[in-house]
Design an enzyme around this catalytic site. Structure first.
Site, PDB file in Angstrom:
ATOM      1  N   LYS A  38       1.060  -1.231  -0.060  1.00  0.00           N
ATOM      2  CA  LYS A  38      -0.452   0.348  -0.388  1.00  0.00           C
ATOM      3  C   LYS A  38       1.111   1.041  -0.015  1.00  0.00           C
ATOM      4  O   LYS A  38       1.941   1.317   0.700  1.00  0.00           O
ATOM      5  CB  LYS A  38      -0.916  -0.158   0.840  1.00  0.00           C
ATOM      6  CG  LYS A  38      -2.556   0.729   1.055  1.00  0.00           C
ATOM      7  CD  LYS A  38      -3.399   0.711   2.548  1.00  0.00           C
ATOM      8  CE  LYS A  38      -3.961   1.464   2.276  1.00  0.00           C
ATOM      9  NZ  LYS A  38      -4.138   2.350   0.455  1.00  0.00           N
ATOM     10  N   GLY A  62       6.454   0.291   6.152  1.00  0.00           N
ATOM     11  CA  GLY A  62       7.516  -0.145   4.731  1.00  0.00           C
ATOM     12  C   GLY A  62       7.217   0.447   3.256  1.00  0.00           C
ATOM     13  O   GLY A  62       8.401   0.390   3.015  1.00  0.00           O
ATOM     14  N   CYS A  63       6.030   0.555   2.980  1.00  0.00           N
ATOM     15  CA  CYS A  63       6.276   0.473   1.115  1.00  0.00           C
ATOM     16  C   CYS A  63       6.587   2.140   1.412  1.00  0.00           C
ATOM     17  O   CYS A  63       7.308   1.773   0.044  1.00  0.00           O
ATOM     18  CB  CYS A  63       4.616   0.883   1.443  1.00  0.00           C
ATOM     19  SG  CYS A  63       4.442  -0.651   1.420  1.00  0.00           S
ATOM     20  N   THR A  64       6.782   2.707   1.997  1.00  0.00           N
ATOM     21  CA  THR A  64       7.130   4.047   1.897  1.00  0.00           C
ATOM     22  C   THR A  64       8.784   4.181   1.986  1.00  0.00           C
ATOM     23  O   THR A  64       9.552   4.982   1.049  1.00  0.00           O
ATOM     24  CB  THR A  64       6.928   5.021   3.044  1.00  0.00           C
ATOM     25  OG1 THR A  64       5.824   5.041   2.817  1.00  0.00           O
ATOM     26  CG2 THR A  64       7.277   6.784   2.715  1.00  0.00           C
ATOM     27  N   ALA A  86      10.580   3.088  -1.203  1.00  0.00           N
ATOM     28  CA  ALA A  86      10.371   2.661  -2.813  1.00  0.00           C
ATOM     29  C   ALA A  86      10.889   4.243  -1.795  1.00  0.00           C
ATOM     30  O   ALA A  86      12.192   4.877  -3.899  1.00  0.00           O
ATOM     31  CB  ALA A  86       8.842   4.030  -2.835  1.00  0.00           C
TER      32      ALA A  86
END
Length: 160
Positions: free
Chosen positions: A43, A48-50, A53
Site C-alpha cells: 500500500k 514499510g512501503c514508503t 519506495a
C-alpha cells in the site's frame, strides 16, 4: 482461484496497467531493451512501503546503470500513486492494479490471507524471470538484492 506463482526461469506474464501519469504501461514494450525490476507492494504511504519506495528512489541511478527499469505495483488508485510519487519524488513507474488482476497473474501470495504480499521480480531483457524475492518484513532487502542480481546478470552477459 490464484494462479501458480511465477518462478525463476518462467516467462514473465505480459500485462497492461495505468501509470501514475495516466498513460498505459505494457511489460512487453520493454522487452529486448531493459531489465525490469517489478515489485509488488501492499500500500502507498505505509511505513514499510514508503521506506522501500524511497530506497528504490535513492538507488534509481544504480538501476539505470544496470540497464533496468523499476516498476512498482499496488492496488492503490492512480490518484494515490500520484500523491505517493509527489511527496517522495519517486522517479520510477507506479502502476494501479485495481482488483489485483496482475498480482494474481503472478501468483503473489497474501500475508495472513488478507494483506497483499511484498514480492520483487527481476526480469531480464528477454522477459525471463531471473530472481524472485518474497519478504513482507524486509522492504529494503528487496532493493539491495535486486541490484546484486542485476550486477550478476550483466556480468554474465559481458562474458557470454
Amino acid at each position: 482461484m490464484s494462479r501458480e506463482a511465477i518462478k525463476v526461469g518462467d516467462k514473465a506474464p505480459d500485462f497492461e496497467l495505468i501509470r501514475q501519469d495516466g498513460g498505459f504501461f505494457r511489460l512487453k514494450d520493454l522487452k529486448g531493451e531493459k531489465n525490469v525490476v517489478l515489485y509488488f507492494y501492499p500500500k502507498d504511504s505505509t511505513p514499510g512501503c514508503t521506506k522501500q519506495a524511497c530506497e528504490f528512489r535513492d538507488q534509481y541511478e544504480v538501476f539505470k546503470e544496470q540497464g533496468a527499469e523499476v516498476v512498482g505495483i499496488s492496488s492503490d488508485s492512480v490518484d494515490s500513486h500520484k500523491r505517493f510519487e509527489r511527496v517522495h519524488h519517486l522517479p520510477f513507474i507506479l502502476l494501479s492494479d485495481k482488483g489485483g488482476q496482475v498480482r494474481s497473474l503472478y501468483g503473489v501470495p497474501k500475508k495472513l490471507g488478507i494483506l497483499p504480499g511484498r514480492v520483487t521480480y527481476v526480469i531480464d531483457k528477454e522477459g525471463v524471470v531471473q530472481y524472485v524475492f518474497n519478504s513482507m518484513t524486509k522492504p529494503l532487502e528487496h532493493v539491495k538484492t535486486a541490484i546484486e542480481v542485476l550486477e550478476n546478470l550483466n556480468k554474465e552477459h559481458q562474458h557470454a
